[in-house]
Design a protein around this motif. Structure first.
Motif, PDB file in Angstrom:
ATOM      1  N   UNK A 255      33.035 -32.834 103.865  1.00 17.05           N
ATOM      2  CA  UNK A 255      33.969 -31.708 103.791  1.00 17.05           C
ATOM      3  C   UNK A 255      33.229 -30.472 103.306  1.00 17.05           C
ATOM      4  N   UNK A 256      33.469 -29.348 103.970  1.00 16.92           N
ATOM      5  CA  UNK A 256      32.888 -28.078 103.533  1.00 16.92           C
ATOM      6  C   UNK A 256      33.791 -27.506 102.443  1.00 16.92           C
ATOM      7  N   UNK A 257      33.685 -28.114 101.255  1.00  7.71           N
ATOM      8  CA  UNK A 257      34.568 -27.712 100.165  1.00  7.71           C
ATOM      9  C   UNK A 257      34.244 -26.316  99.663  1.00  7.71           C
ATOM     10  N   UNK A 258      32.997 -25.870  99.823  1.00  7.83           N
ATOM     11  CA  UNK A 258      32.654 -24.505  99.416  1.00  7.83           C
ATOM     12  C   UNK A 258      33.513 -23.484 100.159  1.00  7.83           C
ATOM     13  N   UNK A 259      33.608 -23.659 101.464  1.00  2.63           N
ATOM     14  CA  UNK A 259      34.384 -22.701 102.277  1.00  2.63           C
ATOM     15  C   UNK A 259      35.873 -22.800 101.945  1.00  2.63           C
ATOM     16  N   UNK A 260      36.373 -24.041 101.782  1.00  4.36           N
ATOM     17  CA  UNK A 260      37.794 -24.208 101.464  1.00  4.36           C
ATOM     18  C   UNK A 260      38.135 -23.525 100.146  1.00  4.36           C
ATOM     19  N   UNK A 261      37.322 -23.761  99.115  1.00  8.98           N
ATOM     20  CA  UNK A 261      37.628 -23.185  97.804  1.00  8.98           C
ATOM     21  C   UNK A 261      37.405 -21.669  97.790  1.00  8.98           C
ATOM     22  N   UNK A 262      36.464 -21.171  98.578  1.00  6.71           N
ATOM     23  CA  UNK A 262      36.304 -19.720  98.697  1.00  6.71           C
ATOM     24  C   UNK A 262      37.550 -19.099  99.314  1.00  6.71           C
ATOM     25  N   UNK A 263      38.133 -19.785 100.295  1.00  2.25           N
ATOM     26  CA  UNK A 263      39.357 -19.300 100.938  1.00  2.25           C
ATOM     27  C   UNK A 263      40.564 -19.371 100.017  1.00  2.25           C
ATOM     28  N   UNK A 264      40.491 -20.225  98.983  1.00  4.29           N
ATOM     29  CA  UNK A 264      41.662 -20.428  98.122  1.00  4.29           C
ATOM     30  C   UNK A 264      41.422 -19.978  96.687  1.00  4.29           C
ATOM     31  N   UNK A 277      32.470 -27.846  86.895  1.00  7.41           N
ATOM     32  CA  UNK A 277      31.358 -27.776  87.837  1.00  7.41           C
ATOM     33  C   UNK A 277      31.635 -26.684  88.872  1.00  7.41           C
ATOM     34  N   UNK A 278      30.618 -25.934  89.208  1.00  8.80           N
ATOM     35  CA  UNK A 278      30.772 -24.882  90.200  1.00  8.80           C
ATOM     36  C   UNK A 278      31.012 -25.496  91.586  1.00  8.80           C
ATOM     37  N   UNK A 279      31.927 -24.907  92.336  1.00 13.01           N
ATOM     38  CA  UNK A 279      32.198 -25.390  93.689  1.00 13.01           C
ATOM     39  C   UNK A 279      31.050 -25.061  94.635  1.00 13.01           C
ATOM     40  N   UNK A 442      43.025 -32.379 102.939  1.00 13.52           N
ATOM     41  CA  UNK A 442      43.423 -31.061 102.415  1.00 13.52           C
ATOM     42  C   UNK A 442      44.138 -31.243 101.085  1.00 13.52           C
ATOM     43  N   UNK A 443      45.005 -32.241 101.015  1.00 14.78           N
ATOM     44  CA  UNK A 443      45.660 -32.547  99.742  1.00 14.78           C
ATOM     45  C   UNK A 443      44.630 -32.961  98.706  1.00 14.78           C
ATOM     46  N   UNK A 444      43.596 -33.694  99.132  1.00 17.41           N
ATOM     47  CA  UNK A 444      42.516 -34.085  98.223  1.00 17.41           C
ATOM     48  C   UNK A 444      41.856 -32.848  97.620  1.00 17.41           C
ATOM     49  N   UNK A 445      41.483 -31.897  98.461  1.00 15.29           N
ATOM     50  CA  UNK A 445      40.822 -30.684  97.981  1.00 15.29           C
ATOM     51  C   UNK A 445      41.744 -29.875  97.074  1.00 15.29           C
ATOM     52  N   UNK A 446      43.023 -29.823  97.424  1.00 20.83           N
ATOM     53  CA  UNK A 446      43.985 -29.104  96.575  1.00 20.83           C
ATOM     54  C   UNK A 446      44.082 -29.764  95.211  1.00 20.83           C
ATOM     55  N   UNK A 447      44.192 -31.079  95.190  1.00 25.72           N
ATOM     56  CA  UNK A 447      44.289 -31.808  93.922  1.00 25.72           C
ATOM     57  C   UNK A 447      43.059 -31.576  93.060  1.00 25.72           C
ATOM     58  N   UNK A 448      41.872 -31.725  93.647  1.00 22.49           N
ATOM     59  CA  UNK A 448      40.616 -31.573  92.889  1.00 22.49           C
ATOM     60  C   UNK A 448      40.453 -30.141  92.397  1.00 22.49           C
ATOM     61  N   UNK A 449      40.895 -29.160  93.191  1.00 21.43           N
ATOM     62  CA  UNK A 449      40.740 -27.760  92.821  1.00 21.43           C
ATOM     63  C   UNK A 449      41.836 -27.213  91.933  1.00 21.43           C
TER      64      UNK A 449
END
Length: 517
Positions: A255-264, A277-279, A442-449
């Motif tokens: 997963x490109x979590x960097x891009x997802x978290x930058x968008x959110x 920890x830094x994304x 997507x729910x995983x990334x939301x939960x972690x973030x």
């Protein structure tokens, strides 16, 4: 490039009856030794043995397998092996680990007593386990026998994040309860008997049921996945892989979590010990359910426990292993052979059930009749460069007209008999494919973030794709291994903006929602 298996190593295997007949003291001749040699895929236990014994030989004399299947009333024999061990050519072998597959088929392993203590210390990483659930602890140890590719020298940053317990509202379920049954005994007395029965109801599946959305699942940065491909010498794009390490197991999805978290608007994520920890760090993000050692290493309750794990990881010379990874869209099979488990509890009438075998019958008929396309595929003669499996296949590769030759036809008919017998036991070709199962990432990334866990899939929805694009509409999703009729699940395939933005790279994966059972 197709998925390839780990290297093969030769070990010796004996039937339990042979041990009993020899009074647990074996001295086979050289010819008998060869007859008892089998080949096993590499694993982390074999790797540790190579390190300790300083040998790279493809023959591993330090482990023997014992096949206990087909032997009844062998309690005394097993007790003797556990307490006394077995002697082979004067060397004593004692009980060792068992993987899940070994347990299923009734196989145990024995290891040379001279290295047993050191191997055991390295597997446990030198920790004092204390009181624990033995079945779980030995299952974790048994993972060392799980076949995998060992990734030497690869030690990425890994963090552990909390699991997410869920409450799934208003689910119609079947459940078991104790029913009171009234009956009259032989003496004519009215009696009450308790027995298990099945009832139905609509209820909430709550956190109390330990229902976790992301059990055994994590994510990996794309850059790290490319590193793994390089270490494996694998040319295809890996999008998910099953990893192994001491006290660690599970599925990692790229997963490109960097891009997802930058968008959110998320800059940091927090682990289970409260550390941020830094994304933008290139890392693996594991759920707590993937880290089976969390309780065993819990000394301070802080991130020092995690540091201690990695100190021991280095001290005992461990590594990560990759057990499996996904097919690419080009490699993904269109048809897959089923098994009796999936077929045995289908609620179909005879005519509908019979049609499930139509493709298999046509396939067998075409091969027996010598149809060039079907037969060449059956013989594995489809690539520009291929190795014939027999002299008959070699002859066909040289001259396809040999498909009509009598002896070649007889060879084909004889070869396909095995498949015909397996079809009678439920191994039918179905328009289906095995895929890795993922939760709503997507729910995983939301939960972690720390975002509201909404996800990209609604109740009874899933997302998957193949070479033709996304699956849209109703599809049957089966779990393997299949246990009961309740696991015939029909879900609705969808695609939406969030999936298109972050998940279309998934290949040979099936992502299911976290809002219905």
């Amino acid at each position: 490039m197709l998925i390839f298996a780990p290297k093969l190593y030769t070990v010796r295997s004996f039937a339990l009856r042979e041990l009993i007949d020899s009074d647990f003291n074996l001295s086979p001749s050289l010819e008998e030794e060869v007859a008892h040699q089998i080949r096993q895929q590499d694993n982390q236990l074999f790797r540790l043995i190579r390190i300790i014994t300083k040998t790279e030989s493809k023959f591993n004399p330090f482990v023997i397998f014992v096949d206990c299947s087909g032997v009844s009333n062998y309690d005394e024999a097993i007790r003797h092996i556990v307490y006394e061990g077995v002697t082979l050519h004067g060397n004593k072998y004692v009980m060792s680990e068992r993987s899940a597959s070994m347990t299923r088929v009734g196989t145990i392993s024995l290891i040379d007593e001279r290295i047993s203590a050191e191997i055991s210390k390295r597997i446990s990483m030198g920790i004092d386990v204390g009181e624990t659930v033995l079945s779980k602890y030995y299952a974790y140890r048994g993972l060392m026998f799980s076949s995998c590719h060992c990734l030497e020298g690869w030690k990425p940053k890994v963090i552990v994040v909390p699991d997410m317990p869920l409450t799934v509202k208003s689910q119609h379920i079947k459940y078991i309860y104790d029913a009171d049954i009234q009956f009259t005994d032989d003496a004519g007395n009215e009696r009450t008997w308790k027995q298990k029965d099945i009832a139905e109801k609509t209820t909430d599946i709550t956190e109390a049921n330990k229902f976790s959305a992301f059990d055994g699942c994590g994510i990996i940065h794309p850059a790290l996945m490319r590193e793994v491909e390089g270490l494996l010498g694998h040319n295809a794009d890996m999008k998910a892989m099953i990893i192994r390490a001491p006290f660690i197991k599970g599925l990692l999805a790229e997963m490109d979590y960097e891009r997802f978290y930058a968008d959110h608007g998320v800059d940091f994520i927090q682990d289970i010990w409260g550390k941020w920890h830094s994304v933008h760090d290139v890392m693996i993000v594991m759920t707590e359910s993937m880290y089976k050692g969390v309780k065993y290493f819990a000394k301070t309750g802080t991130s020092r426990d995690w540091d201690d794990y990695w100190d021991r990881f280095d001290r005992y010379n461990h590594c990560f292993g990759v057990a499996k990874w996904n097919f690419t869209r080009e490699e993904e099979p269109v048809f897959t052979r089923s098994n009796y488990q999936i077929l045995q509890d289908l609620a179909l009438d005879y005519e509908d059930f019979r049609t499930l075998a139509n493709d298999s019958i046509e396939w067998a008929d075409k091969i027996i009749d010598g149809d060039p396309l079907y037969t060449l595929c059956f013989l594995g003669l489809t690539a520009d460069r291929c190795t014939p499996v027999s002299p008959y296949a070699k002859a066909v590769l040289k001259n396809p007209a040999m498909l009509k030759e009598v002896s070649v036809r007889a060879y084909l008919i004889n070869t396909i008999k095995k498949y015909l017998d397996e079809m009678k036991c439920g191994k039918l070709w179905l328009d289906a494919c095995f895929k890795f199962l993922l939760p709503d990432m997507i729910m995983f990334l939301e939960h972690v973030g720390g975002l509201e866990p909404v996800g990209c899939l609604g109740p009874d929805e899933f997302y998957s794709n193949n070479a033709d694009g996304a699956y849209i509409g109703e599809y049957l999703i089966e779990r393997n291994p299949h246990i009961c009729r309740s696991e015939h699940v029909v879900l609705n395939g969808v695609e939406n903006n969030q999936i298109h933005e972050y998940c279309t790279h998934f290949e040979n994966l099936c992502m299911v929602n976290c809002k219905s059972l």
